[in-house]
Design a protein around this motif. Structure first.
Motif, short mmCIF file in Angstrom:
data_model
loop_
_atom_site.label_atom_id
_atom_site.label_comp_id
_atom_site.label_asym_id
_atom_site.label_seq_id
_atom_site.Cartn_x
_atom_site.Cartn_y
_atom_site.Cartn_z
N ARG A 45 -36.96 -30.50 -16.22
CA ARG A 45 -38.15 -30.83 -15.46
C ARG A 45 -38.33 -29.85 -14.31
O ARG A 45 -37.37 -29.35 -13.74
N LYS A 46 -39.57 -29.63 -13.98
CA LYS A 46 -39.87 -28.73 -12.88
C LYS A 46 -39.52 -29.38 -11.55
O LYS A 46 -39.86 -30.54 -11.30
N ARG A 47 -38.81 -28.64 -10.71
CA ARG A 47 -38.34 -29.17 -9.42
C ARG A 47 -39.52 -29.33 -8.48
O ARG A 47 -40.37 -28.44 -8.37
N ARG A 48 -39.57 -30.48 -7.78
CA ARG A 48 -40.63 -30.75 -6.82
C ARG A 48 -40.51 -29.85 -5.60
O ARG A 48 -39.42 -29.43 -5.23
N ARG A 49 -41.65 -29.59 -5.00
CA ARG A 49 -41.64 -28.73 -3.82
C ARG A 49 -40.95 -29.41 -2.63
O ARG A 49 -40.37 -28.74 -1.77
N ASP A 50 -41.05 -30.75 -2.56
CA ASP A 50 -40.44 -31.47 -1.43
C ASP A 50 -39.09 -32.06 -1.79
O ASP A 50 -38.62 -32.99 -1.13
#
Length: 385
Positions: free
Chosen positions: A319-324
């Motif tokens: 999964r793509k890592r969240r910015r926060d």
């Protein structure tokens, strides 16, 4: 008529007319047949050289008059066009080459190099422009050649030259000769039609199924587009005429319609048991690795866990890592006022709980009077809640 000639009778008048007729014939004969076509089996004659050049260009399609100046690769089909190019491009001075004469018609913006060119333009384009109307439709053309091609292409279909194979029409002979070198007809096996393009031929065969008649079964009504498909059909459906695929192992009487099925049978039943289960007290053999893996997943827990683990690995996606990700979440109030609130208090402020809002409002009033407006807003929010 000469002034010293006196005509007194009808015979004198006939003599004068006969003399005049002979002079006209001599003048016409002297001007005719000056130029003869150099193409074999043609024999056409012309009075002017440009007429001969235009005629031979229709035969060959080659422009034989080339410019002799270094660095100029212009070629022309008519010698007068070459002379005009030499005068306008190479022989005239720079002052004469400038277009400084404007058309005398106010609406026209064209410029010319000389007054004579401008006058010819006005005469041909404005005073009495050449218009060639079509005799079959309202179309009009400024050149007779364009009119002739339009009438042939759209109305009469009477081309001066046609291909002997496909009957395609052409305006000039060299176009037909160039086409005949690559012309090829494709005959449909189911009808009498012929096509000059492979794409049109294949579309016709696909729409009418005529091509399938080439590979028609002799024992039934089936037909196929490829000979290989017909051969497989014969091997599978007509065993009496072709023969079925039978197993040659001793004691085995299995027969198959297709050879690939026989190979699979021999692999599985006679020589193909090469995948052995390594579990304790099992000893089962399988004809393929797929069947062995199914056996492990079904009968052995270790194998089942292994299969499920491999399946989960194959199905898992990064999964793509969240910015926060990894950052603490702060309420908007703490960001606007630049306050460092505790995590629990900040969470209560985010949920708009009254004790937390009252506490923050009191703190803002004590620290800075300019924050009274923010405090009043918080109290209003508290009253609404």
């Amino acid at each position: 008529m000469r002034p010293d000639l006196n005509i007194t009778s009808d015979s004198d008048l006939e003599a004068v007319l006969e003399e005049f007729k002979q002079k006209v014939e001599r003048r016409n004969s002297a001007g005719s047949a000056k130029y003869t076509c150099s193409i074999e089996n043609c024999g056409a004659t012309f009075k002017r050289l440009d007429q001969l050049d235009r005629h031979e260009f229709h035969h060959t399609g080659k422009k034989k008059h080339a410019c002799t100046y270094e660095g100029c690769d212009k070629t022309y089909s008519i010698v007068t066009h070459l002379k005009r190019h030499l005068r306008s491009t190479h022989e005239r001075t720079e002052d004469a080459a400038q277009k400084n004469v404007k058309c005398s018609v106010l609406e026209c913006k064209k410029m010319f190099t000389s007054d004579s060119n401008m006058q010819r333009h006005v005469r041909e384009a404005h005073d009495s422009p050449r218009v060639y109307p079509c005799g079959h439709c309202p179309a009009k053309f400024s050149q007779k050649l364009k009119l002739k091609r339009h009438e042939i292409r759209e109305h009469t279909k009477d081309y001066p030259y046609r291909c002997s194979k496909c009957s395609r029409g052409f305006y000039q002979e060299w176009q037909r000769e160039s086409h005949q070198g690559s012309c090829k007809l494709y005959s449909c096996p189911g009808c009498d039609l012929q096509f000059d393009k492979w794409t049109i031929y294949t579309k016709h065969c696909r729409d009418t199924l005529h091509r399938r008649q080439r590979n028609k079964c002799e024992h039934c009504e089936s037909s196929y587009a490829k000979p290989s498909d017909l051969r497989l059909h014969m091997e599978a459906k007509h065993k009496d005429s072709v023969g079925a695929f039978a197993c040659t192992e001793e004691g085995c009487s299995r027969t198959y319609s297709y050879e690939r099925n026989l190979r699979q049978h021999q692999l599985a039943a006679h020589t193909g048991r090469r995948f052995e289960c390594q579990a304790i007290n099992c000893g089962r053999c399988f004809s393929s690795a797929q069947n062995l893996s199914k056996h492990l997943a079904r009968d052995h827990n270790d194998g089942k866990e292994k299969v499920e683990k491999e399946k989960s690995k194959s199905n898992s996606k990064t999964r793509k890592r969240r910015r926060d990700a990894g950052r603490t979440k702060h309420s908007r109030l703490s960001k606007l006022t630049c306050l460092q609130l505790e995590k629990d208090v900040d969470e209560e402020v985010r949920q708009r709980k009254s004790p937390a809002l009252k506490k923050v409002a009191e703190y803002l009033v004590e620290e800075d009077p300019l924050q009274q407006l923010i405090s009043a807003t918080l109290q209003d929010d508290e009253a609404v809640d």
